[in-house]
Design an enzyme around this catalytic site. Sequence first.
Site, PDB file in Angstrom:
ATOM      1  N   ARG A 107       6.420  -4.803   0.191  1.00 25.24           N
ATOM      2  CA  ARG A 107       6.272  -4.254  -1.168  1.00 25.24           C
ATOM      3  C   ARG A 107       7.168  -4.985  -2.186  1.00 25.24           C
ATOM      4  O   ARG A 107       7.141  -4.686  -3.366  1.00 25.24           O
ATOM      5  CB  ARG A 107       6.613  -2.764  -1.185  1.00 25.24           C
TER       6      ARG A 107
ATOM      7  N   ASP B 266      -5.313 -12.388 -11.980  1.00 27.04           N
ATOM      8  CA  ASP B 266      -6.130 -13.255 -12.845  1.00 27.04           C
ATOM      9  C   ASP B 266      -6.738 -12.460 -14.000  1.00 27.04           C
ATOM     10  O   ASP B 266      -6.832 -12.969 -15.125  1.00 27.04           O
ATOM     11  CB  ASP B 266      -7.250 -13.922 -12.042  1.00 27.04           C
TER      12      ASP B 266
ATOM     13  N   ARG C 107      11.977  -0.352  -0.514  1.00 26.87           N
ATOM     14  CA  ARG C 107      11.030  -0.012   0.547  1.00 26.87           C
ATOM     15  C   ARG C 107      10.743  -1.227   1.447  1.00 26.87           C
ATOM     16  O   ARG C 107      11.518  -2.168   1.488  1.00 26.87           O
ATOM     17  CB  ARG C 107       9.769   0.583  -0.095  1.00 26.87           C
TER      18      ARG C 107
ATOM     19  N   ARG D 294       0.028  13.298  -1.790  1.00 24.39           N
ATOM     20  CA  ARG D 294       0.306  12.106  -0.997  1.00 24.39           C
ATOM     21  C   ARG D 294       1.812  11.889  -0.846  1.00 24.39           C
ATOM     22  O   ARG D 294       2.518  11.720  -1.842  1.00 24.39           O
ATOM     23  CB  ARG D 294      -0.298  10.908  -1.741  1.00 24.39           C
TER      24      ARG D 294
ATOM     25  N   ASN E 204      -0.657   0.664 -12.749  1.00 26.29           N
ATOM     26  CA  ASN E 204      -0.100   0.837 -11.405  1.00 26.29           C
ATOM     27  C   ASN E 204      -1.225   0.479 -10.444  1.00 26.29           C
ATOM     28  O   ASN E 204      -2.134   1.275 -10.208  1.00 26.29           O
ATOM     29  CB  ASN E 204       0.369   2.280 -11.179  1.00 26.29           C
TER      30      ASN E 204
ATOM     31  N   GLU F 113       3.485  -3.377 -15.843  1.00 23.87           N
ATOM     32  CA  GLU F 113       3.322  -3.013 -14.427  1.00 23.87           C
ATOM     33  C   GLU F 113       4.242  -1.837 -14.129  1.00 23.87           C
ATOM     34  O   GLU F 113       5.433  -1.907 -14.452  1.00 23.87           O
ATOM     35  CB  GLU F 113       3.717  -4.219 -13.562  1.00 23.87           C
TER      36      GLU F 113
ATOM     37  N   ALA G 131      -1.255  -0.578  -3.879  1.00 24.08           N
ATOM     38  CA  ALA G 131      -1.051  -1.646  -2.892  1.00 24.08           C
ATOM     39  C   ALA G 131      -1.681  -2.974  -3.314  1.00 24.08           C
ATOM     40  O   ALA G 131      -1.273  -4.037  -2.821  1.00 24.08           O
ATOM     41  CB  ALA G 131      -1.597  -1.202  -1.536  1.00 24.08           C
TER      42      ALA G 131
ATOM     43  N   PRO H   6      -5.523   2.234  -6.024  1.00 27.74           N
ATOM     44  CA  PRO H   6      -5.875   2.995  -4.829  1.00 27.74           C
ATOM     45  C   PRO H   6      -4.829   4.023  -4.403  1.00 27.74           C
ATOM     46  O   PRO H   6      -3.627   3.767  -4.476  1.00 27.74           O
ATOM     47  CB  PRO H   6      -6.044   1.922  -3.745  1.00 27.74           C
ATOM     48  N   ASN H   7      -5.356   5.155  -3.984  1.00 23.72           N
ATOM     49  CA  ASN H   7      -4.592   6.281  -3.418  1.00 23.72           C
ATOM     50  C   ASN H   7      -3.798   7.070  -4.458  1.00 23.72           C
ATOM     51  O   ASN H   7      -3.214   8.107  -4.132  1.00 23.72           O
ATOM     52  CB  ASN H   7      -3.658   5.801  -2.277  1.00 23.72           C
TER      53      ASN H   7
ATOM     54  N   TYR I 143       6.402  10.158  -3.622  1.00 23.33           N
ATOM     55  CA  TYR I 143       5.673  10.144  -4.903  1.00 23.33           C
ATOM     56  C   TYR I 143       5.755  11.449  -5.692  1.00 23.33           C
ATOM     57  O   TYR I 143       5.210  11.530  -6.796  1.00 23.33           O
ATOM     58  CB  TYR I 143       4.202   9.770  -4.648  1.00 23.33           C
TER      59      TYR I 143
ATOM     60  N   HIS J 254       5.515   1.239 -11.186  1.00 24.30           N
ATOM     61  CA  HIS J 254       5.519   1.836  -9.848  1.00 24.30           C
ATOM     62  C   HIS J 254       6.341   3.110  -9.892  1.00 24.30           C
ATOM     63  O   HIS J 254       7.411   3.149 -10.531  1.00 24.30           O
ATOM     64  CB  HIS J 254       6.111   0.867  -8.817  1.00 24.30           C
ATOM     65  N   ILE J 255       5.831   4.113  -9.215  1.00 26.51           N
ATOM     66  CA  ILE J 255       6.517   5.406  -9.154  1.00 26.51           C
ATOM     67  C   ILE J 255       7.778   5.267  -8.295  1.00 26.51           C
ATOM     68  O   ILE J 255       8.860   5.710  -8.675  1.00 26.51           O
ATOM     69  CB  ILE J 255       5.548   6.462  -8.571  1.00 26.51           C
ATOM     70  N   SER J 256       7.598   4.666  -7.126  1.00 27.09           N
ATOM     71  CA  SER J 256       8.736   4.470  -6.220  1.00 27.09           C
ATOM     72  C   SER J 256       9.448   3.163  -6.575  1.00 27.09           C
ATOM     73  O   SER J 256       8.879   2.296  -7.254  1.00 27.09           O
ATOM     74  CB  SER J 256       8.230   4.418  -4.773  1.00 27.09           C
TER      75      SER J 256
ATOM     76  N   HIS K  12       0.472  -5.975  -4.294  1.00 28.66           N
ATOM     77  CA  HIS K  12       1.071  -6.886  -3.321  1.00 28.66           C
ATOM     78  C   HIS K  12       0.055  -7.844  -2.699  1.00 28.66           C
ATOM     79  O   HIS K  12       0.432  -8.684  -1.890  1.00 28.66           O
ATOM     80  CB  HIS K  12       1.744  -6.066  -2.200  1.00 28.66           C
TER      81      HIS K  12
HETATM   82  C1  DQA Z   1       3.202   2.177  -5.738  1.00 31.99           C
HETATM   83  C2  DQA Z   1       3.970   1.310  -4.726  1.00 31.99           C
HETATM   84  C3  DQA Z   1       3.001   0.530  -3.861  1.00 31.99           C
HETATM   85  O1  DQA Z   1       3.722  -0.262  -2.923  1.00 31.99           O
HETATM   86  C4  DQA Z   1       2.102   1.483  -3.093  1.00 31.99           C
HETATM   87  O2  DQA Z   1       1.166   0.759  -2.327  1.00 31.99           O
HETATM   88  C5  DQA Z   1       1.433   2.471  -3.972  1.00 31.99           C
HETATM   89  C6  DQA Z   1       2.191   3.076  -5.061  1.00 31.99           C
HETATM   90  C7  DQA Z   1       4.156   3.084  -6.551  1.00 31.99           C
HETATM   91  O3  DQA Z   1       3.711   3.587  -7.574  1.00 31.99           O
HETATM   92  O4  DQA Z   1       5.299   3.311  -6.157  1.00 31.99           O
HETATM   93  O5  DQA Z   1       0.281   2.845  -3.758  1.00 31.99           O
HETATM   94  O6  DQA Z   1       2.546   1.318  -6.655  1.00 31.99           O
END
Ligand code: DQA
Length: 140
Positions: free
Chosen positions: A108, A84, A104, A17, A71, A95, A74, A9-10, A22, A97-99, A77
Site C-alpha cells: 500500500r 493516465d 500498513r 468494512r 479515493n 488523492e 486498491a 472499490p469496496n 475505516y 485515503h481514509i487510513s 496501488h
Molecule cells: C484506502 C487504502 C487502500 O490501500 C485500500 O485498498 C482501500 C482504502 C483508504 O482509504 O485508506 O480500499 O484507499
Amino acid sequence: MKIAIINGPNLNLLGKREPTIYGNETFETFLNALKTEFSDIEFTYYQSNHEGFLIDKIHEVGFDFDGIILNAGAYTHTSIAIADAVSAINTPVIEVHISNVFKREPFRHHSYLSAVAKGSISGFGLNSYKLAVYSLIVNK
Ligand code: DQA
C-alpha cells in the site's frame, strides 16, 4: 464551486468494512454532514467497484469541475489506467485515503496516483475528504 468525490472499490461498504481501519460511519452519513458544512459547494458523488467506470467518471467531470477528490481504493496501488485518466484531464485531483497507507502493508506504500495528483491526504479517517475540500478552497 463544483467538486466531484469519486470512491473506488469496496468503499461502498464503509461503516461495515473493517471498522477498526475505516470506522463505523457510512459514506452517505458523512457526505450529508459535509454538504451541510459546505453548503455553498455543489458536490457530485460517485462510487464504483469497476476500474473502467471510474475512468469514465473521471473523464466526465474532468473538464468543468473545480476539483476531484479521488479515493481509488486498491486501484491506487495497481492502476496505470486511472493514473493516465488523471493526467488526461484539467481538473485538479486530490488523492485521499481514509487510513494511513504508509503505516500498513508495504504493497500500500506505492501509489500510481500520487505523481499525477495535485496532492495526497492519507490517514485522517473520513476527515481526509474534508481536508481535501479545504485544500481545493484555499488553492482556488
Ligand atoms: C484506502 C487504502 C487502500 O490501500 C485500500 O485498498 C482501500 C482504502 C483508504 O482509504 O485508506 O480500499 O484507499
